[in-house]
Every structure is written in structure tokens, then in C-alpha cells.
Design an enzyme around this catalytic site. Structure first.
Site, mmCIF file in Angstrom:
data_model
loop_
_atom_site.group_PDB
_atom_site.id
_atom_site.type_symbol
_atom_site.label_atom_id
_atom_site.label_comp_id
_atom_site.label_asym_id
_atom_site.label_seq_id
_atom_site.Cartn_x
_atom_site.Cartn_y
_atom_site.Cartn_z
ATOM 1 C CG HIS A 75 -4.798 4.441 2.105
ATOM 2 N ND1 HIS A 75 -5.859 5.215 2.489
ATOM 3 C CD2 HIS A 75 -5.220 3.152 2.211
ATOM 4 C CE1 HIS A 75 -6.879 4.426 2.819
ATOM 5 N NE2 HIS A 75 -6.524 3.171 2.653
ATOM 6 C CG ASP B 28 -8.856 2.624 5.162
ATOM 7 O OD1 ASP B 28 -7.701 2.483 5.614
ATOM 8 O OD2 ASP B 28 -9.208 2.235 4.036
ATOM 9 C CG HIS C 25 -7.823 -0.001 -0.628
ATOM 10 N ND1 HIS C 25 -9.164 0.132 -0.367
ATOM 11 C CD2 HIS C 25 -7.184 0.404 0.508
ATOM 12 C CE1 HIS C 25 -9.326 0.599 0.869
ATOM 13 N NE2 HIS C 25 -8.140 0.791 1.410
ATOM 14 C CD GLU D 243 -3.262 -0.599 2.047
ATOM 15 O OE1 GLU D 243 -3.244 0.452 2.715
ATOM 16 O OE2 GLU D 243 -4.198 -1.416 2.105
HETATM 17 ZN ZN LIG Z 1 -7.492 1.472 3.202
#
Ligand SMILES: [Zn+2]
Length: 132
Positions: free
Chosen positions: A77, A90, A79, A23
Site C-alpha cells: 500500500h 498497519d 502512504h 492510498e
Molecule cells: Zn499504512
């Protein structure tokens, strides 16, 4: 709504692809809902399912942002295998209701899907992204 210049949008996606399959994470910086630049931050977890931003890089980023007279607009961020929707983690880790949470899904590497959300407690609201 959050407005992101095409070049900045492409930088975020390129960073996410660059650290794939881990990630990616970073800060989207700007003012009044208009992004000016993206600051990638190292994911200390080096994980495919979680991220923790390097605190020293965060501190450096905040100094630069305030030095530039700008604001933290978004926490970004990626995925790598799931949709661009906030996970339970999250949501639990979203402590800033005034900041956008941007997630890019690389589940289909050829069609990265970037979404933005406002998160306040259990309340998640999708936010429109305009790439300009
Ligand atoms: Zn996430």
C-alpha cells in the site's frame, strides 16, 4: 530479502501515483522471494490515510495466484504524505507474519520510497528489497 523485477516495481509505483491522493493497495505475487507480478486492488475506503481492499477483488486475486501456482509474497500500500514505515494501524492489521508488507511513500512525488517489512505482532523487521 525480496526480489522485484524493475518493471513490476515501476508498476506498483505507477499505480500508487495513479490513485494519488488516495492510498493505493494491492498484492505482490511470486514464489520463493522472487516477485512475478503486481495485482492492484481497489481501496474501498477511497481515503488519503487508510485502505481496505475490495474483498471480491481479493478473492479473484487469490484464485489467479493459486491457478498460476504462485504465492502471495507481499501486501502493498502507499502512504501519500508520510514516510514508508508501518503505522500503528498497519501493525494492528498485519495478520500474516509470513508475508512481506510493502509500503511506498509518495511524500516526495519525484522520489517514491519503497520499503518492505515483516510484521509479527508488535515486532517489525525491515526487509531488504532488491530491484532486479
Ligand atoms: Zn499504512
Amino acid at each position: 530479502m525480496i526480489q522485484i523485477p524493475k518493471a513490476t516495481h515501476d508498476e506498483m509505483v505507477a499505480h500508487a501515483k495513479g490513485v494519488y491522493p488516495q492510498e493505493a493497495c494491492g498484492f505482490l505475487v511470486g514464489k520463493d522471494g522472487l516477485a512475478k507480478y503486481f495485482l492492484p486492488i481497489e481501496n474501498m475506503d477511497h481515503s488519503t490515510v487508510t485502505y481496505t481492499m475490495d474483498p471480491r477483488q481479493q478473492l479473484k486475486a487469490f484464485k489467479r495466484i493459486s491457478g498460476d501456482g504462485l504465492e502471495l509474497l507481499g501486501i502493498f500500500h502507499s502512504h501519500v504524505a508520510s514516510a514508508a514505515d508501518p503505522s500503528q494501524t498497519d501493525r494492528q492489521m498485519a495478520f500474516y507474519p509470513e508475508v512481506s508488507y510493502l509500503i511506498v511513500s509518495l511524500a516526495d512525488m519525484n522520489r517514491p520510497d519503497l520499503k518492505s517489512f515483516r510484521i509479527a505482532g508488535d515486532h517489525v523487521t525491515a526487509e531488504e528489497i532488491r530491484v532486479i
